[in-house]
Design a protein around this motif. Structure first.
Motif, mmCIF file in Angstrom:
data_model
loop_
_atom_site.group_PDB
_atom_site.id
_atom_site.type_symbol
_atom_site.label_atom_id
_atom_site.label_comp_id
_atom_site.label_asym_id
_atom_site.label_seq_id
_atom_site.Cartn_x
_atom_site.Cartn_y
_atom_site.Cartn_z
ATOM 1 N N LYS A 1 0.830 -1.204 0.000
ATOM 2 C CA LYS A 1 0.000 0.000 0.000
ATOM 3 C C LYS A 1 0.867 1.257 0.000
ATOM 4 N N ARG A 2 0.412 2.258 -0.747
ATOM 5 C CA ARG A 2 1.077 3.551 -0.774
ATOM 6 C C ARG A 2 0.014 4.648 -0.755
ATOM 7 N N VAL A 3 0.298 5.705 0.011
ATOM 8 C CA VAL A 3 -0.566 6.887 0.021
ATOM 9 C C VAL A 3 0.337 8.109 -0.049
ATOM 10 N N TYR A 4 0.062 9.000 -1.013
ATOM 11 C CA TYR A 4 0.833 10.229 -1.180
ATOM 12 C C TYR A 4 -0.122 11.419 -1.210
ATOM 13 N N GLU A 5 0.347 12.515 -0.615
ATOM 14 C CA GLU A 5 -0.437 13.750 -0.620
ATOM 15 C C GLU A 5 0.167 14.719 -1.634
ATOM 16 N N PHE A 6 -0.662 15.219 -2.521
ATOM 17 C CA PHE A 6 -0.237 16.152 -3.563
ATOM 18 C C PHE A 6 -0.803 17.539 -3.256
ATOM 19 N N THR A 7 0.032 18.550 -3.445
ATOM 20 C CA THR A 7 -0.410 19.938 -3.308
ATOM 21 C C THR A 7 -0.058 20.681 -4.586
ATOM 22 N N ILE A 8 -1.065 21.298 -5.185
ATOM 23 C CA ILE A 8 -0.869 22.068 -6.421
ATOM 24 C C ILE A 8 -1.295 23.502 -6.138
ATOM 25 N N GLY A 9 -0.371 24.433 -6.342
ATOM 26 C CA GLY A 9 -0.581 25.825 -5.960
ATOM 27 C C GLY A 9 -1.711 26.504 -6.718
ATOM 28 N N ASN A 10 -2.335 27.470 -6.047
ATOM 29 C CA ASN A 10 -3.460 28.193 -6.631
ATOM 30 C C ASN A 10 -3.039 28.982 -7.862
ATOM 31 N N GLU A 11 -1.840 29.544 -7.824
ATOM 32 C CA GLU A 11 -1.379 30.355 -8.951
ATOM 33 C C GLU A 11 -1.284 29.520 -10.224
ATOM 34 N N TYR A 12 -0.762 28.303 -10.102
ATOM 35 C CA TYR A 12 -0.660 27.414 -11.259
ATOM 36 C C TYR A 12 -2.051 27.074 -11.798
ATOM 37 N N LEU A 13 -2.975 26.818 -10.884
ATOM 38 C CA LEU A 13 -4.339 26.478 -11.291
ATOM 39 C C LEU A 13 -5.013 27.649 -11.989
ATOM 40 N N LEU B 1 -5.000 23.206 -4.300
ATOM 41 C CA LEU B 1 -5.645 21.906 -4.505
ATOM 42 C C LEU B 1 -4.809 20.852 -3.786
ATOM 43 N N VAL B 2 -5.434 20.156 -2.840
ATOM 44 C CA VAL B 2 -4.740 19.104 -2.089
ATOM 45 C C VAL B 2 -5.535 17.811 -2.248
ATOM 46 N N TYR B 3 -4.844 16.758 -2.648
ATOM 47 C CA TYR B 3 -5.525 15.469 -2.777
ATOM 48 C C TYR B 3 -4.573 14.339 -2.405
ATOM 49 N N SER C 1 -8.796 19.154 -0.147
ATOM 50 C CA SER C 1 -8.944 20.612 -0.076
ATOM 51 C C SER C 1 -9.210 21.157 -1.471
ATOM 52 N N HIS C 2 -10.356 21.837 -1.624
ATOM 53 C CA HIS C 2 -10.730 22.408 -2.915
ATOM 54 C C HIS C 2 -10.308 23.879 -2.971
ATOM 55 N N PRO C 3 -9.659 24.291 -4.044
ATOM 56 C CA PRO C 3 -9.234 25.691 -4.156
ATOM 57 C C PRO C 3 -10.355 26.570 -4.712
#
Length: 367
Positions: free
Chosen positions: A16-28, A114-116, A100-102
């Motif tokens: 099993k693997r779980v990773y948290e991704f964060t993508i900045g608001n500016e990029y979105l 954006l965090v997933y 987390s929804h941006p």
């Protein structure tokens, strides 16, 4: 390729693997704005020429759809890039959970990343199988006269010949062929199609409901019996399904099984031209039965050998699915005998064998 996201490991447990991704608001914001401009350049609206619709109008009319589309693409791109760069290999199952929804291109203002979480299970590394190390014993069984005699004995039991009982005192019992007249009614009204004369059935032959057979058992020729009989809701005859029916039954005749000692007579009663045809049929049937048993034993020997090759980890999600399948396949008594541990072990065994057979197929090995 430059990363546009930040990733953090949350869980690494067995496969099993779980990773948290964060993508900045500016990029979105940049991605959404670029997509909106593409739409504005090509969209057609009443009162506007192509490419002349204002960006604000496009944002108001289809901004939410564009945002959903862009966020979905960004998640797919980030996950795919990470998996490719990390070299994880084959993945069994994967799941994305947004935490987390941006706010992107929102009238309420901007902000938030954006965090997933990306959750997945890896396919374990399966060792290759060397067919030269597998030596299976091919069983050969000859059909003997004793086997043929036993098979023909089974035919006698399965396809008995009946003769009318000459004893007026004989009571119907299991194995007898009975002839009955019956009449059925529901709440005092006769059921259309629920009556018959000269109906023939073998007691214990699953032709009649057990409760019906129990009532007939013990009757003598000429006896009449009235009783109530409840039918299950899934009974094959809709006329009776789910009803408690009043039955009136008269036993017209009893026929008892007759031992056919002569093979020629038995052969003809079973539909063969002569006794030799019946013997040939028995011999060929037994050869097929023995060959099937031999193949089954060889498969078991092969699977035992393959199981010994790999006793490592198996994906829990696949084991869970297989456990559910086993519970559907087996009847409650067998499940109770196996217990939860037994079901889990059998599921793990099946999954291991499945992975090994997949490896054999991938390596194009002929066993």
């Amino acid at each position: 390729m430059q990363r546009f996201y930040v990733v953090k490991e949350i869980l690494s447990d067995k496969l099993k693997r779980v990773y948290e991704f964060t993508i900045g608001n500016e990029y979105l914001e940049q991605k959404v704005d670029g997509r909106l401009r593409e739409v504005a350049a090509n969209v057609r609206m009443d009162g506007f020429r192509k490419g002349k619709v204002s960006l604000d109008l496009v944002r108001r009319s289809c901004g939410e759809d564009v945002i959903r589309e862009v966020l979905s693409e960004v998640v797919d791109d980030a996950s795919s890039q990470f998996m490719k760069e990390s070299g994880f290999g084959d993945v069994v199952t994967s799941e994305v959970r947004v935490t987390s929804h941006p706010k992107v291109c929102s009238t309420e203002g901007k902000g938030g990343d954006l965090v997933y979480e990306l959750q997945f299970e890896l396919m374990p590394e399966i060792p290759s199988i060397n067919p030269e190390e597998i030596a299976l014993k091919e069983m050969e069984a000859e059909v003997g006269q004793e086997d043929v005699d036993k098979f023909i004995g089974e035919l006698r039991t399965r396809y008995p010949s009946f003769v009318a009982s000459d004893s007026p005192k004989r009571r119907a019992s299991a194995g007898d062929k009975v002839v009955i007249d019956y009449h059925s009614s529901f709440k005092g009204k006769a059921l259309r199609g629920g009556s018959a004369k000269g109906f023939v059935a073998v007691l214990g032959g699953s032709h009649l409901p057990k409760e019906f057979e129990d009532e007939i058992t013990g009757m003598k020729v000429g006896d009449t019996k009235e009783f109530k009989l409840g039918f299950p809701s899934d009974y094959s005859m809709r006329l009776f399904a789910g009803k408690e029916v009043e039955m009136s039954v008269k036993l017209v005749g009893i026929m008892v099984p007759q031992d056919i000692g002569d093979r020629e007579e038995l052969a003809k009663s079973c539909g063969f031209g002569c006794a030799d045809d019946m013997v040939n049929f028995a011999t060929e049937s037994l050869k097929g039965r023995f060959a099937f048993m031999s193949d089954a034993l060889m498969r078991k020997e092969l699977f035992d050998h393959m199981e010994a090759i790999y006793q490592g980890q198996v994906p829990e999600s696949v084991v869970s699915q297989e456990s559910t399948r086993i519970r559907r396949e087996l009847d409650p008594s067998k499940l109770e005998a196996m217990g939860e541990d037994g079901v889990l072990k059998e599921a793990e065994r099946r999954v291991r064998l499945g992975m090994l057979l997949m490896k054999v197929s991938q390596d194009k090995i002929s066993l």
